[in-house]
Design an enzyme around this catalytic site. Structure first.
Site, PDB file in Angstrom:
ATOM      1  N   ARG A   1       0.794  -1.232   0.000  1.00  0.00           N
ATOM      2  CA  ARG A   1       0.000   0.000   0.000  1.00  0.00           C
ATOM      3  C   ARG A   1       0.831   1.288   0.000  1.00  0.00           C
ATOM      4  O   ARG A   1       0.516   2.259   0.702  1.00  0.00           O
ATOM      5  CB  ARG A   1      -0.993   0.027   1.171  1.00  0.00           C
ATOM      6  CG  ARG A   1      -2.012  -1.096   1.159  1.00  0.00           C
ATOM      7  CD  ARG A   1      -2.941  -1.034  -0.050  1.00  0.00           C
ATOM      8  NE  ARG A   1      -3.769  -2.229  -0.106  1.00  0.00           N
ATOM      9  CZ  ARG A   1      -3.488  -3.302  -0.878  1.00  0.00           C
ATOM     10  NH1 ARG A   1      -2.455  -3.300  -1.688  1.00  0.00           N
ATOM     11  NH2 ARG A   1      -4.273  -4.357  -0.869  1.00  0.00           N
TER      12      ARG A   1
ATOM     13  N   SER B   1     -10.784  -0.020   3.191  1.00  0.00           N
ATOM     14  CA  SER B   1     -10.036  -0.361   4.404  1.00  0.00           C
ATOM     15  C   SER B   1      -9.426   0.885   5.039  1.00  0.00           C
ATOM     16  O   SER B   1      -8.677   1.621   4.389  1.00  0.00           O
ATOM     17  CB  SER B   1      -8.924  -1.356   4.076  1.00  0.00           C
ATOM     18  OG  SER B   1      -9.512  -2.589   3.745  1.00  0.00           O
TER      19      SER B   1
ATOM     20  N   GLU C   1      -4.465   3.298   6.324  1.00  0.00           N
ATOM     21  CA  GLU C   1      -4.350   3.105   4.878  1.00  0.00           C
ATOM     22  C   GLU C   1      -4.974   4.310   4.168  1.00  0.00           C
ATOM     23  O   GLU C   1      -4.433   4.809   3.187  1.00  0.00           O
ATOM     24  CB  GLU C   1      -5.066   1.814   4.454  1.00  0.00           C
ATOM     25  CG  GLU C   1      -5.049   1.615   2.940  1.00  0.00           C
ATOM     26  CD  GLU C   1      -5.461   0.224   2.492  1.00  0.00           C
ATOM     27  OE1 GLU C   1      -5.224  -0.753   3.248  1.00  0.00           O
ATOM     28  OE2 GLU C   1      -6.025   0.118   1.394  1.00  0.00           O
TER      29      GLU C   1
HETATM   30  C1  LIG Z   1     -15.538   0.070  -1.563  1.00  0.00           C
HETATM   31  C2  LIG Z   1     -14.052   0.189  -1.652  1.00  0.00           C
HETATM   32  C3  LIG Z   1     -13.277  -0.944  -1.864  1.00  0.00           C
HETATM   33  C4  LIG Z   1     -11.880  -0.854  -1.934  1.00  0.00           C
HETATM   34  N1  LIG Z   1     -11.146  -1.996  -2.159  1.00  0.00           N
HETATM   35  C5  LIG Z   1      -9.810  -1.908  -2.269  1.00  0.00           C
HETATM   36  C6  LIG Z   1      -9.019  -3.079  -2.524  1.00  0.00           C
HETATM   37  O1  LIG Z   1      -9.526  -4.179  -2.688  1.00  0.00           O
HETATM   38  N2  LIG Z   1      -7.672  -2.935  -2.592  1.00  0.00           N
HETATM   39  C7  LIG Z   1      -7.072  -1.737  -2.424  1.00  0.00           C
HETATM   40  O2  LIG Z   1      -5.837  -1.673  -2.505  1.00  0.00           O
HETATM   41  N3  LIG Z   1      -7.788  -0.608  -2.181  1.00  0.00           N
HETATM   42  C8  LIG Z   1      -9.136  -0.669  -2.110  1.00  0.00           C
HETATM   43  N4  LIG Z   1      -9.854   0.474  -1.850  1.00  0.00           N
HETATM   44  C9  LIG Z   1      -9.166   1.760  -1.629  1.00  0.00           C
HETATM   45  C10 LIG Z   1      -9.020   2.660  -2.878  1.00  0.00           C
HETATM   46  O3  LIG Z   1      -9.998   2.360  -3.836  1.00  0.00           O
HETATM   47  C11 LIG Z   1      -7.629   2.525  -3.491  1.00  0.00           C
HETATM   48  O4  LIG Z   1      -6.639   2.961  -2.604  1.00  0.00           O
HETATM   49  C12 LIG Z   1      -7.516   3.323  -4.811  1.00  0.00           C
HETATM   50  O5  LIG Z   1      -6.401   2.893  -5.559  1.00  0.00           O
HETATM   51  C13 LIG Z   1      -7.420   4.816  -4.588  1.00  0.00           C
HETATM   52  O6  LIG Z   1      -7.504   5.442  -5.841  1.00  0.00           O
HETATM   53  P1  LIG Z   1      -8.127   6.893  -5.983  1.00  0.00           P
HETATM   54  O7  LIG Z   1      -7.925   7.332  -7.378  1.00  0.00           O
HETATM   55  O8  LIG Z   1      -9.531   6.911  -5.489  1.00  0.00           O
HETATM   56  O9  LIG Z   1      -7.171   7.690  -5.007  1.00  0.00           O
HETATM   57  P2  LIG Z   1      -7.472   8.974  -4.113  1.00  0.00           P
HETATM   58  O10 LIG Z   1      -8.254   8.587  -2.907  1.00  0.00           O
HETATM   59  O11 LIG Z   1      -8.015  10.061  -4.942  1.00  0.00           O
HETATM   60  O12 LIG Z   1      -5.972   9.327  -3.673  1.00  0.00           O
HETATM   61  C14 LIG Z   1      -5.216   8.397  -2.926  1.00  0.00           C
HETATM   62  C15 LIG Z   1      -3.756   8.856  -2.928  1.00  0.00           C
HETATM   63  O13 LIG Z   1      -3.243   8.803  -4.250  1.00  0.00           O
HETATM   64  C16 LIG Z   1      -2.710  10.078  -4.622  1.00  0.00           C
HETATM   65  N5  LIG Z   1      -2.949  10.251  -6.062  1.00  0.00           N
HETATM   66  C17 LIG Z   1      -4.105  10.034  -6.737  1.00  0.00           C
HETATM   67  N6  LIG Z   1      -3.917  10.274  -8.049  1.00  0.00           N
HETATM   68  C18 LIG Z   1      -2.622  10.667  -8.206  1.00  0.00           C
HETATM   69  C19 LIG Z   1      -1.818  11.060  -9.316  1.00  0.00           C
HETATM   70  N7  LIG Z   1      -2.304  11.120 -10.561  1.00  0.00           N
HETATM   71  N8  LIG Z   1      -0.526  11.366  -9.090  1.00  0.00           N
HETATM   72  C20 LIG Z   1       0.005  11.328  -7.846  1.00  0.00           C
HETATM   73  N9  LIG Z   1      -0.705  10.985  -6.748  1.00  0.00           N
HETATM   74  C21 LIG Z   1      -1.996  10.641  -6.931  1.00  0.00           C
HETATM   75  C22 LIG Z   1      -3.441  11.083  -3.759  1.00  0.00           C
HETATM   76  O14 LIG Z   1      -2.669  12.265  -3.604  1.00  0.00           O
HETATM   77  C23 LIG Z   1      -3.582  10.315  -2.459  1.00  0.00           C
HETATM   78  O15 LIG Z   1      -2.398  10.386  -1.719  1.00  0.00           O
HETATM   79  C24 LIG Z   1     -11.254   0.406  -1.778  1.00  0.00           C
HETATM   80  C25 LIG Z   1     -12.041   1.553  -1.570  1.00  0.00           C
HETATM   81  C26 LIG Z   1     -13.420   1.461  -1.517  1.00  0.00           C
HETATM   82  C27 LIG Z   1     -14.247   2.697  -1.338  1.00  0.00           C
END
Ligand SMILES: Cc1cc2nc3c(=O)[nH]c(=O)nc-3n(C[C@H](O)[C@H](O)[C@H](O)COP(=O)(O)OP(=O)(O)OC[C@H]3O[C@@H](n4cnc5c(N)ncnc54)[C@H](O)[C@@H]3O)c2cc1C
Length: 301
Positions: free
Chosen positions: A175, A224, A295
């Site tokens: 992560r 999570s 996380e």
């Molecule tokens: C219902 C649900 C289920 C989930 N299941 C999982 C799972 O099975 N496994 C898992 O690992 N996670 C899971 N997650 C967590 C989440 O979906 C992941 O961490 C996902 O990859 C986050 O992506 P995001 O674009 O929404 O990031 P954001 O929440 O928008 O950002 C997260 C981080 O990434 C950075 N970031 C985003 N885009 C960029 C970019 N272009 N350049 C630099 N930094 C950037 C942000 O600054 C921040 O620090 C789940 C979440 C939910 C709501």
């Protein structure tokens, strides 16, 4: 002040002020962003970084907001969310895909399937963007994005230039990774393996069904809350065994289907989620001497 007025005018409709961040987080919580910038393309993004440097404006990057809790007082500075031109999928070799960092993970999984490429099926279970997945090294069912990554392209906000970084030069951990926080990822090259479409489809459906069984859906959550400590010491297990799974603070509750998922039942404040996090963290520590690590990312003043 006049500098600031020039700055806001310069980026036209790509730049907004006082934007409700609750619309951009899966918790549906958070105050306003002072500035919200959705760049049309890389040159506008580079231009923006030059301007924020001049005006000493803080920036933070946002993907799909599925892992981010914004505080009630919002964010002073600019939240940057990549615009629609950063959302694309391209086949650039028999087994290589290039994707924009703003592309949703499930779209990448579907694109890989359409092109008979396996090993990307797990992305259909993650509700974020590719930029977020690389930052978080997201994954499930023994897969994570570092396993399929070839390289990224990113813009360094301080140096105001674009660079390409090979996967071998990034240290991925569970992560997370060691990329500089100054980098906004703009695109990535991912590698699959040719296989039969029926096999890929079956694997994808199997993953999605497993998720449906183990995790709640259609709720306001960021997934999570804490990282697992190890395979044996999963965060949800520690929370349950420490008797925290029924804890609540205001409308901030814990999912009974998966007690590492904290939920905004409707009218929670971000502060309620944070207080619930602290309450669970302290209780787990008092009972087990284990310090749970977050996380989710908590952003804001
Ligand atoms: C219902 C649900 C289920 C989930 N299941 C999982 C799972 O099975 N496994 C898992 O690992 N996670 C899971 N997650 C967590 C989440 O979906 C992941 O961490 C996902 O990859 C986050 O992506 P995001 O674009 O929404 O990031 P954001 O929440 O928008 O950002 C997260 C981080 O990434 C950075 N970031 C985003 N885009 C960029 C970019 N272009 N350049 C630099 N930094 C950037 C942000 O600054 C921040 O620090 C789940 C979440 C939910 C709501």
């Amino acid at each position: 002040m006049s500098n600031l007025i020039d700055f806001t005018k310069r980026f036209g409709e790509s730049l907004s002020q006082k934007v409700k961040l609750s619309n951009y987080s899966w918790f549906n919580l958070g105050g306003n962003a002072e500035f919200f910038f959705k760049p049309k393309d890389k040159s506008e993004l580079l231009e923006f970084f030059k301007e924020v440097k001049k005006n000493d404006i803080k920036t933070i990057f946002l993907g799909a907001g599925s892992n981010t809790l914004f505080r009630d007082n919002g964010v002073k500075g600019a939240v940057i969310k990549l615009g629609k031109n950063f959302s694309f999928t391209k086949l650039i070799g028999k087994e290589i895909i290039e994707v924009g960092a703003g592309t949703l993970d499930r779209k990448v999984a579907d694109f890989a399937k359409e092109n008979n490429l396996t090993n990307l099926e797990f992305l259909s279970c993650i509700p974020g963007s590719i930029g977020g997945a690389i930052t978080m090294n997201s994954g499930c069912y023994d897969h994570d994005i570092s396993q399929i990554l070839i390289s990224i392209r990113a813009i360094d906000k301080k140096k105001c230039k674009e660079i390409e970084i090979k996967k071998e030069d990034i240290n991925f951990v569970y992560r997370g990774n060691d990329l500089s926080e100054d980098l906004i990822i703009t695109s990535a090259k991912l590698k699959g393996l040719l296989d039969k479409k029926e096999v890929i489809e079956k694997k994808q459906i199997d993953f999605i069904n497993r998720k449906k069984l183990s995790q709640p859906s259609k709720i306001k959550t960021c997934g999570s809350t804490f990282k697992n400590v190890s395979n044996e010491k999963k965060a949800w297990k520690l929370i349950k065994e420490s008797g925290c799974d029924k804890f609540e603070v205001g409308d901030a509750i814990i999912s009974q289907k998966h007690c590492n998922f904290f939920v905004n039942k409707g009218n929670a404040k971000s502060k309620d989620i944070e207080n619930l996090i602290q309450k669970v963290k302290k209780t787990v520590y008092d009972k087990t001497k284990i310090n749970l690590e977050l996380e989710i990312k908590i952003i804001g003043d």
